[in-house]
Write a protein that holds these residues in place. Structure first.
Motif, PDB file in Angstrom:
ATOM      1  N   ALA A 136       0.865  -1.178   0.000  1.00  0.00           N
ATOM      2  CA  ALA A 136       0.000   0.000   0.000  1.00  0.00           C
ATOM      3  C   ALA A 136       0.904   1.231   0.000  1.00  0.00           C
ATOM      4  CB  ALA A 136      -0.913  -0.012   1.221  1.00  0.00           C
ATOM      5  N   HIS A 137       0.550   2.217  -0.824  1.00  0.00           N
ATOM      6  CA  HIS A 137       1.403   3.388  -0.983  1.00  0.00           C
ATOM      7  C   HIS A 137       0.741   4.635  -0.387  1.00  0.00           C
ATOM      8  CE1 HIS A 137       3.543   1.457  -4.698  1.00  0.00           C
ATOM      9  NE2 HIS A 137       3.820   0.866  -3.552  1.00  0.00           N
ATOM     10  N   LEU A 138       1.577   5.480   0.186  1.00  0.00           N
ATOM     11  CA  LEU A 138       1.151   6.798   0.662  1.00  0.00           C
ATOM     12  C   LEU A 138       1.871   7.836  -0.195  1.00  0.00           C
ATOM     13  CD1 LEU A 138      -0.331   8.574   2.760  1.00  0.00           C
ATOM     14  CD2 LEU A 138       1.724   8.421   4.190  1.00  0.00           C
ATOM     15  N   ASN A 139       1.105   8.691  -0.847  1.00  0.00           N
ATOM     16  CA  ASN A 139       1.667   9.665  -1.785  1.00  0.00           C
ATOM     17  C   ASN A 139       1.327  11.094  -1.359  1.00  0.00           C
ATOM     18  OD1 ASN A 139       2.489   7.519  -3.715  1.00  0.00           O
ATOM     19  ND2 ASN A 139       0.288   7.298  -4.042  1.00  0.00           N
ATOM     20  N   TYR A 140       2.284  11.964  -1.651  1.00  0.00           N
ATOM     21  CA  TYR A 140       2.058  13.393  -1.443  1.00  0.00           C
ATOM     22  C   TYR A 140       2.337  14.110  -2.766  1.00  0.00           C
ATOM     23  CZ  TYR A 140       2.912  18.224  -0.020  1.00  0.00           C
ATOM     24  OH  TYR A 140       2.877  19.602   0.071  1.00  0.00           O
ATOM     25  N   ARG A 141       1.283  14.633  -3.350  1.00  0.00           N
ATOM     26  CA  ARG A 141       1.370  15.350  -4.624  1.00  0.00           C
ATOM     27  C   ARG A 141       2.120  14.534  -5.687  1.00  0.00           C
ATOM     28  NH1 ARG A 141      -0.676  20.341  -4.300  1.00  0.00           N
ATOM     29  NH2 ARG A 141      -0.860  21.319  -2.234  1.00  0.00           N
ATOM     30  N   GLY A 142       1.755  13.254  -5.784  1.00  0.00           N
ATOM     31  CA  GLY A 142       2.333  12.390  -6.813  1.00  0.00           C
ATOM     32  C   GLY A 142       3.648  11.738  -6.438  1.00  0.00           C
ATOM     33  N   LEU A 191      -3.069  14.259   0.809  1.00  0.00           N
ATOM     34  CA  LEU A 191      -2.371  12.992   0.636  1.00  0.00           C
ATOM     35  C   LEU A 191      -3.200  12.050  -0.242  1.00  0.00           C
ATOM     36  CD1 LEU A 191      -1.124  12.334   4.289  1.00  0.00           C
ATOM     37  CD2 LEU A 191       0.238  13.170   2.366  1.00  0.00           C
ATOM     38  N   ASN A 192      -2.555  10.979  -0.637  1.00  0.00           N
ATOM     39  CA  ASN A 192      -3.240   9.956  -1.437  1.00  0.00           C
ATOM     40  C   ASN A 192      -2.762   8.574  -0.987  1.00  0.00           C
ATOM     41  OD1 ASN A 192      -2.653   8.031  -4.007  1.00  0.00           O
ATOM     42  ND2 ASN A 192      -4.661   8.997  -4.201  1.00  0.00           N
ATOM     43  N   THR A 193      -3.707   7.665  -0.820  1.00  0.00           N
ATOM     44  CA  THR A 193      -3.367   6.265  -0.538  1.00  0.00           C
ATOM     45  C   THR A 193      -3.759   5.419  -1.747  1.00  0.00           C
ATOM     46  OG1 THR A 193      -5.514   5.837   0.504  1.00  0.00           O
ATOM     47  CG2 THR A 193      -3.710   6.557   1.930  1.00  0.00           C
ATOM     48  N   SER A 215      -7.537   0.452  -5.499  1.00  0.00           N
ATOM     49  CA  SER A 215      -8.289   1.546  -4.874  1.00  0.00           C
ATOM     50  C   SER A 215      -7.345   2.724  -4.654  1.00  0.00           C
ATOM     51  CB  SER A 215      -8.912   1.091  -3.553  1.00  0.00           C
ATOM     52  OG  SER A 215      -7.898   0.713  -2.649  1.00  0.00           O
ATOM     53  N   SER A 216      -7.883   3.913  -4.882  1.00  0.00           N
ATOM     54  CA  SER A 216      -7.103   5.129  -4.709  1.00  0.00           C
ATOM     55  C   SER A 216      -7.955   6.148  -3.965  1.00  0.00           C
ATOM     56  CB  SER A 216      -6.683   5.686  -6.083  1.00  0.00           C
ATOM     57  OG  SER A 216      -5.995   6.902  -5.949  1.00  0.00           O
ATOM     58  N   CYS A 217      -7.430   6.670  -2.865  1.00  0.00           N
ATOM     59  CA  CYS A 217      -8.175   7.627  -2.046  1.00  0.00           C
ATOM     60  C   CYS A 217      -7.392   8.929  -1.897  1.00  0.00           C
ATOM     61  CB  CYS A 217      -8.449   7.054  -0.663  1.00  0.00           C
ATOM     62  SG  CYS A 217      -9.674   5.735  -0.649  1.00  0.00           S
ATOM     63  N   ASP A 218      -8.065  10.020  -2.230  1.00  0.00           N
ATOM     64  CA  ASP A 218      -7.517  11.357  -1.982  1.00  0.00           C
ATOM     65  C   ASP A 218      -8.099  11.867  -0.675  1.00  0.00           C
ATOM     66  OD1 ASP A 218      -6.080  11.412  -4.412  1.00  0.00           O
ATOM     67  OD2 ASP A 218      -7.897  12.024  -5.500  1.00  0.00           O
ATOM     68  N   LEU A 219      -7.239  12.334   0.217  1.00  0.00           N
ATOM     69  CA  LEU A 219      -7.714  12.798   1.516  1.00  0.00           C
ATOM     70  C   LEU A 219      -6.965  14.041   1.957  1.00  0.00           C
ATOM     71  CD1 LEU A 219      -5.894  10.913   4.236  1.00  0.00           C
ATOM     72  CD2 LEU A 219      -6.104   9.725   2.077  1.00  0.00           C
ATOM     73  N   ASN A 220      -7.629  14.826   2.777  1.00  0.00           N
ATOM     74  CA  ASN A 220      -7.028  16.017   3.379  1.00  0.00           C
ATOM     75  C   ASN A 220      -6.916  15.813   4.882  1.00  0.00           C
ATOM     76  OD1 ASN A 220      -6.797  17.482   0.963  1.00  0.00           O
ATOM     77  ND2 ASN A 220      -8.927  18.191   1.123  1.00  0.00           N
ATOM     78  N   ILE A 221      -5.758  16.154   5.424  1.00  0.00           N
ATOM     79  CA  ILE A 221      -5.511  15.989   6.859  1.00  0.00           C
ATOM     80  C   ILE A 221      -5.339  17.364   7.493  1.00  0.00           C
ATOM     81  CG2 ILE A 221      -3.912  15.079   8.580  1.00  0.00           C
ATOM     82  CD1 ILE A 221      -3.338  12.792   6.736  1.00  0.00           C
ATOM     83  N   SER A 222      -6.087  17.577   8.546  1.00  0.00           N
ATOM     84  CA  SER A 222      -6.012  18.841   9.268  1.00  0.00           C
ATOM     85  C   SER A 222      -4.821  18.797  10.225  1.00  0.00           C
ATOM     86  CB  SER A 222      -7.306  19.094  10.041  1.00  0.00           C
ATOM     87  OG  SER A 222      -7.160  20.211  10.893  1.00  0.00           O
ATOM     88  N   VAL A 223      -3.954  19.794  10.118  1.00  0.00           N
ATOM     89  CA  VAL A 223      -2.768  19.846  10.978  1.00  0.00           C
ATOM     90  C   VAL A 223      -3.162  20.148  12.419  1.00  0.00           C
ATOM     91  CG1 VAL A 223      -0.571  21.023  11.408  1.00  0.00           C
ATOM     92  CG2 VAL A 223      -1.306  20.543   9.064  1.00  0.00           C
ATOM     93  N   SER A 224      -4.108  21.035  12.606  1.00  0.00           N
ATOM     94  CA  SER A 224      -4.506  21.435  13.966  1.00  0.00           C
ATOM     95  C   SER A 224      -5.348  20.365  14.654  1.00  0.00           C
ATOM     96  CB  SER A 224      -5.280  22.763  13.910  1.00  0.00           C
ATOM     97  OG  SER A 224      -6.435  22.604  13.078  1.00  0.00           O
ATOM     98  N   ASP A 225      -6.301  19.766  13.911  1.00  0.00           N
ATOM     99  CA  ASP A 225      -7.184  18.763  14.529  1.00  0.00           C
ATOM    100  C   ASP A 225      -6.598  17.351  14.495  1.00  0.00           C
ATOM    101  OD1 ASP A 225      -9.034  20.767  14.987  1.00  0.00           O
ATOM    102  OD2 ASP A 225     -10.097  20.379  13.108  1.00  0.00           O
ATOM    103  N   ARG A 226      -5.578  17.163  13.692  1.00  0.00           N
ATOM    104  CA  ARG A 226      -4.915  15.865  13.552  1.00  0.00           C
ATOM    105  C   ARG A 226      -5.895  14.743  13.162  1.00  0.00           C
ATOM    106  NH1 ARG A 226      -2.283  18.498  17.687  1.00  0.00           N
ATOM    107  NH2 ARG A 226       0.001  18.559  17.520  1.00  0.00           N
TER     108      ARG A 226
END
Length: 239
Positions: A136-142, A191-193, A215-226
């Motif tokens: 499983a891969h974790l990607n940041y902007r490709g 991020l993208n998984t 499967s490919s998921c695009d997600l946004n992570i909040s820095v403040s709310d973690r």
């Protein structure tokens, strides 16, 4: 007439003699042994013909039986046991650990991130689905910034296999990302998984069909709310 009073009668040999019947040549008759040989040869010849005919009938019957079995198997393979596409679904993504800090002098971001990914592999087929090892891969902007191994396994017919993966960010791969600073300052990290599973479906232990599910998921992570603020997934399967 002769003396002594005796009477002798002489027959005329030429007159009374009958000619002998002409002897005709006799036709040769077949001996019993030769007749037995001829009849025996005919019997052997008839037996050989019967064997050849029986042999041809057996061969034709075997071919027809084989064709019939093959047709039945083919019909079952593409109707009742028709292969269906396994589905890989990401059920949830959560932040296990997130630490982000900015060094204003060096304009450098220190980021420590670990994600928990719950996914499931569903096998809708009437037969088992075997897949090979993958990641499983974790990607940041490709760019690949983390990965987790996924061991090879087998999913039983018509069942779902749950999996839990831990994706840890490899910080050294983000040192050259200038956009990360602006994302952290904005408070959202995109991020993208991505998970791709390749395997085979064996139909009646005769036909082996390659299948692939991703499967490919695009997600946004909040820095403040973690935590994950948004998630959008796409699924793809093909035979």
């Amino acid at each position: 007439m002769s003396g002594g009073g005796g009477v002798s009668i002489k027959s005329d040999d030429k007159k009374d003699e009958k000619p002998a019947a002409a002897m005709l040549p006799l036709k040769p008759t077949a001996s019993p042994s030769s007749m037995e040989t001829q009849s025996g040869g005919g019997y052997v010849k008839t037996n050989k013909q019967r064997r050849k005919r029986n042999c041809k009938i057996c061969v034709c019957f075997s071919i027809l039986l084989f064709l019939l079995i093959f047709i039945v198997i083919l019909i079952l393979a593409f109707t009742l046991f028709k292969p269906k596409r396994p589905v890989t679904t990401i059920d949830s993504i959560s932040v296990d650990r997130l630490r982000a800090s900015v060094n204003p002098l060096l304009l450098k971001v220190l980021l420590n991130l670990t994600l928990n990914v719950d996914l499931s592999l569903k096998n809708p087929n009437r037969v088992g689905f075997s897949y090979g090892s993958t990641s499983a891969h974790l990607n940041y902007r490709g760019q690949l910034i983390g990965e987790a191994p996924l061991a090879a396994s087998r999913i039983a017919p018509r069942s779902t296999h749950p999996l839990n993966l831990t994706l840890t960010l490899m910080a050294d791969r983000l040192l050259s990302e200038s956009e990360l600073l602006s994302d952290v300052m904005a408070g959202v990290i995109p991020l993208n998984t991505f998970v791709k599973v390749s395997g085979k479906v064996s139909v009646l232990k005769i036909f082996k069909i390659k299948v692939q599910s991703s499967s490919s998921c695009d997600l946004n992570i909040s820095v403040s709310d973690r935590n994950v603020t948004s998630q959008h997934c796409k699924y793809s399967t093909k035979l």
